[in-house]
Scaffold this motif. Sequence first.
Motif, mmCIF file in Angstrom:
data_model
loop_
_atom_site.group_PDB
_atom_site.id
_atom_site.type_symbol
_atom_site.label_atom_id
_atom_site.label_comp_id
_atom_site.label_asym_id
_atom_site.label_seq_id
_atom_site.Cartn_x
_atom_site.Cartn_y
_atom_site.Cartn_z
ATOM 1 N N CYS A 113 -16.746 -0.920 15.331
ATOM 2 C CA CYS A 113 -17.418 -0.710 13.967
ATOM 3 C C CYS A 113 -18.955 -1.281 13.606
ATOM 4 O O CYS A 113 -19.218 -2.153 13.990
ATOM 5 C CB CYS A 113 -16.658 -1.011 12.791
ATOM 6 S SG CYS A 113 -17.236 -1.156 11.637
ATOM 7 N N LEU B 177 -15.211 -0.999 2.215
ATOM 8 C CA LEU B 177 -16.280 -2.324 2.474
ATOM 9 C C LEU B 177 -17.456 -1.373 3.573
ATOM 10 O O LEU B 177 -18.801 -2.000 3.212
ATOM 11 C CB LEU B 177 -15.542 -3.076 3.244
ATOM 12 C CG LEU B 177 -14.519 -4.086 3.212
ATOM 13 C CD1 LEU B 177 -13.898 -5.082 3.747
ATOM 14 C CD2 LEU B 177 -15.703 -5.283 2.156
ATOM 15 N N VAL B 178 -16.960 -0.625 3.993
ATOM 16 C CA VAL B 178 -18.427 0.723 4.404
ATOM 17 C C VAL B 178 -19.482 1.149 3.594
ATOM 18 O O VAL B 178 -20.517 0.333 4.024
ATOM 19 C CB VAL B 178 -18.141 1.918 5.922
ATOM 20 C CG1 VAL B 178 -18.568 2.517 5.646
ATOM 21 C CG2 VAL B 178 -16.818 1.369 6.322
ATOM 22 N N ILE C 233 -20.643 -2.043 11.477
ATOM 23 C CA ILE C 233 -20.631 -3.271 10.384
ATOM 24 C C ILE C 233 -19.854 -4.760 10.549
ATOM 25 O O ILE C 233 -19.975 -5.237 9.385
ATOM 26 C CB ILE C 233 -21.068 -2.626 9.119
ATOM 27 C CG1 ILE C 233 -19.689 -1.993 8.866
ATOM 28 C CG2 ILE C 233 -22.103 -1.748 8.866
ATOM 29 C CD1 ILE C 233 -19.534 -1.724 7.226
ATOM 30 N N VAL C 234 -19.626 -4.835 11.912
ATOM 31 C CA VAL C 234 -18.606 -5.916 11.710
ATOM 32 C C VAL C 234 -18.633 -6.950 11.404
ATOM 33 O O VAL C 234 -18.316 -7.773 11.152
ATOM 34 C CB VAL C 234 -17.764 -5.314 13.104
ATOM 35 C CG1 VAL C 234 -19.054 -5.712 14.097
ATOM 36 C CG2 VAL C 234 -16.487 -6.264 12.955
ATOM 37 N N CYS D 221 -19.140 -6.925 7.827
ATOM 38 C CA CYS D 221 -17.718 -7.424 7.314
ATOM 39 C C CYS D 221 -17.080 -7.708 7.664
ATOM 40 O O CYS D 221 -15.795 -9.166 6.837
ATOM 41 C CB CYS D 221 -17.065 -5.833 7.107
ATOM 42 S SG CYS D 221 -15.888 -5.587 6.882
ATOM 43 N N GLY D 222 -16.695 -8.494 9.271
ATOM 44 C CA GLY D 222 -15.573 -9.527 9.885
ATOM 45 C C GLY D 222 -14.139 -8.744 9.434
ATOM 46 O O GLY D 222 -13.153 -9.545 9.866
ATOM 47 N N GLY D 223 -13.869 -6.918 9.212
ATOM 48 C CA GLY D 223 -12.650 -7.045 9.229
ATOM 49 C C GLY D 223 -12.427 -7.221 7.499
ATOM 50 O O GLY D 223 -11.209 -6.189 7.487
ATOM 51 N N CYS E 65 -11.265 -1.007 3.936
ATOM 52 C CA CYS E 65 -11.786 0.385 5.067
ATOM 53 C C CYS E 65 -12.911 0.743 4.144
ATOM 54 O O CYS E 65 -14.554 0.382 4.688
ATOM 55 C CB CYS E 65 -11.552 0.378 6.158
ATOM 56 S SG CYS E 65 -12.301 0.534 7.610
ATOM 57 N N THR F 139 -10.442 -0.898 16.367
ATOM 58 C CA THR F 139 -11.229 -0.267 15.934
ATOM 59 C C THR F 139 -12.354 -0.516 14.530
ATOM 60 O O THR F 139 -12.889 -0.757 14.823
ATOM 61 C CB THR F 139 -10.533 0.072 14.055
ATOM 62 O OG1 THR F 139 -8.837 0.854 14.457
ATOM 63 C CG2 THR F 139 -11.378 1.007 13.408
ATOM 64 N N CYS F 140 -12.300 -2.098 14.531
ATOM 65 C CA CYS F 140 -13.245 -2.948 13.855
ATOM 66 C C CYS F 140 -14.285 -3.811 14.873
ATOM 67 O O CYS F 140 -15.538 -3.769 14.792
ATOM 68 C CB CYS F 140 -12.658 -4.617 13.029
ATOM 69 S SG CYS F 140 -11.151 -4.150 11.898
ATOM 70 N N PRO G 296 -7.736 -2.745 10.725
ATOM 71 C CA PRO G 296 -8.702 -3.071 9.563
ATOM 72 C C PRO G 296 -8.380 -3.376 7.973
ATOM 73 O O PRO G 296 -7.175 -3.004 8.269
ATOM 74 C CB PRO G 296 -9.437 -1.758 9.310
ATOM 75 C CG PRO G 296 -9.039 -0.704 10.478
ATOM 76 C CD PRO G 296 -7.343 -1.326 11.213
ATOM 77 N N SER G 297 -9.122 -3.572 7.365
ATOM 78 C CA SER G 297 -8.617 -3.849 6.113
ATOM 79 C C SER G 297 -8.722 -2.190 5.293
ATOM 80 O O SER G 297 -9.069 -1.289 5.373
ATOM 81 C CB SER G 297 -10.082 -4.665 5.737
ATOM 82 O OG SER G 297 -9.794 -4.372 3.612
HETATM 83 S S1 SF4 Z 1 -12.765 -3.610 8.158
HETATM 84 FE FE1 SF4 Z 1 -14.697 -3.970 7.611
HETATM 85 S S2 SF4 Z 1 -15.445 -4.104 9.957
HETATM 86 FE FE2 SF4 Z 1 -12.760 -3.543 10.080
HETATM 87 S S3 SF4 Z 1 -13.692 -1.294 10.319
HETATM 88 FE FE3 SF4 Z 1 -13.352 -1.379 8.303
HETATM 89 S S4 SF4 Z 1 -15.345 -1.557 7.713
HETATM 90 FE FE4 SF4 Z 1 -15.792 -1.804 10.100
#
Ligand code: SF4
Length: 744
Positions: free
Chosen positions: A321, A351-352, A323-324, A327-329, A348, A317-318, A344-345
């Motif tokens: 993504c 972070l988005v 914006i990876v 974000c880097g997860g 998530c 998923t990351c 993902p976190s």
């Molecule tokens: S944790 Fe960060 S990189 Fe992973 S899917 Fe969510 S926003 Fe994207």
Amino acid sequence: MVTPFRQFVLKVHSRCDLACNHCYVYEHADQSWRSRPKVISAHTVGRVAARIAEHVRRHDVDKIDVVLHGGEPLLAGHERLDEIARVLRGALDGACQVDLHIQTNGILLDERHCDLFAEHGIQVGVSLDGDKAANDRHRLYASGRSSYDQVLRAVELLRKRPEIYAGLLCTIDVANEPITVYEALRELQPPRIDFLLPYATWDNPPERPSPTAYADWLIAVFERWNADGRPMSVRLFESIIRTTRGDASLSEAVGLEPSTMIVIDTDGSYELVDSLKVAYDGAPATGHDVFQHALDEVATHPGVLARQGGLENLSATCRECPIVTSCGGGLYTHRFRAGSFDNPSVYCADLVKLISHIRDETEMPAHKIPYAGLDSLATGSGSAADMERLADAQLSLRRALIAALRPRAADEVWELFTRLDRHHREALEAVLAHPYVRVWAVERLQGEGEATYLANVAAAAMIRAGQDVTLRVAAGHGAVHLPTVGTLHGVDGDTVTLVAQAGEIGTDGTAKHEWRPVRTVSCGDFSLVLEDADPHRDCHQWPAADRLDASALSAWRHSFEAAWFLIEKEYPQYAQGLRGGLTTLTPLAPAPTGRDVSSTARHAFGAVAAALPADPATLALLLIHEFQHVKLGAVLDLFDLFDKSDTRLYHAPWREDPRPLEGLLQGTYAHIGVTDFWRTRRNVVRGAAQVKAEEEFARWCGHTLAATGTLAGSQALTPLGERFVARMRETVAAWQAGEEAPWS
Ligand code: SF4
């Protein structure tokens, strides 16, 4: 290959005098603290210091951070803290730069600590969650008593000792009003605030009144911080701003940089990142310790490697993504669910929202040159830093031109650009920096139709990055040109499918092709593309030479090698600018009369074109002269130095025909380089050559001074242009008087 550690969290005391209910050490799954020594022993500190010294020396690490941590590190006592700092400084002295920090709840902090920390250069961070109401939600004594007044007393002590006051660490509770928290912290004038998302996993998710409660809380703080003019550093926001622009993160909370942090507990055992304690009992353990294992051994532990794998180690998923890269997860710990970090976190959605908001609200960095830089450029040479600034601005300009062509590019080509920008930026930027890519882009934008050649640019970057590529690209006159890489001859049609695989470059057809790689000229570690193939190079005021044969190539190489040797030796102030901005030398057709021919083109930043002159010294002069035009073109891309609506023509002392104002400015600036060349040349050559150098110097001093007078009297310079021309004039006047330029 081991990624060396650069940040060491050293537990010096394993107990705490507070009982904060959000603490990851005592209040979560891992209970290993119960079996650890309360205070780190002198023997263990000695082993820790020796292990770190061994590690930084082996890997030639230039700088490390060591954070004295706990529990509560001040519980270790003044003497032990003093001893720890002495042992660390003693063992690491001369090995690398060591920045010492301590992270404390502040309860015990006193003047004696402050003196001790100042003596050892230890920066102090204090944990504080905001105003009293916010802090009292979690940061309490075991009896339930507030710790707020004690912590505030500690911060007041630190405010009187700014040399050791590092900042405040605030764990977010969305039940607290964000602006009240921010203002309470701001009032304490911390150099830095770290906002920490509460430690949580998918198995133990955070308290969340709404799906993006943490993003909303942080966005409110960001808005106020931004409106306040960013009065202090906020590491999370700055990391997001940096990563959205492609720079490195400052924190493990976001970004794709490999983690270089290791924790060392009071018993000398190495542990993974401390926050893993929330995942499961024993999660941070590595089974290694400072007595039996070097840091290199723990550096290959799967738990360490898992935090260093960048994009490849993130969940599917990351990886997909958008914006990876920013974000880097998220924080590694926040990804944990049912025994796995392949998620993902748990933050998530927050972070988005947060990263997208900050990215959209933050202006792109403006390209700026300080007045001192512009003054230095006006003297002729300019510094390496000035050249770097100009080159950065040119890169942004090219990116903007390419982006403007996006509607005329095939989707697959644009996707390739996106991929290159994310994973192979260096290769992409090397191709975008090629002078004739801009020439082509400007021409294309002035006309209509497809921008097929964008595919050639993308394919060239893929090949430079060592990637295979199959792509429909532009062809013409029986060839496909890939800027900075080479030309494939023997193709038919306006477009062909290029196939680059395992270093072989051809097409999907069966015809025999001839691949001609780009050739270079070089001297020592400096080399330039010798551009005799790019179809867009014929933009100079004199025809470009055809492809060089072996003997012409050899002549160019010999002449350049000697010319560059001369420039490095006698004109180092120009060499630094040339190194920073010149990428390409374009052979021109020789003049029938045998006179020297050289040229630049306004949009071909980085290229100097010339017919091969009779001797290397003349080539050196041409390079210095023409590169002045390149530099001034880049300055004019950034600043208005004159009124562009001025249509009058002006006399230039070195030519018969009158010139527009820009032409006179360009010529004058270029001839300042020429004047400087002869100024030095007078002291290098002897006999008749020296007489000639003196004459040329006197001639060009006169011409450039006269021209700066014409420019200054034109009434068409902007205030910045007046300043620039005045510096040029003062420079030449100083040379004429036998002095150094005042702005150099
Ligand atoms: S944790 Fe960060 S990189 Fe992973 S899917 Fe969510 S926003 Fe994207």
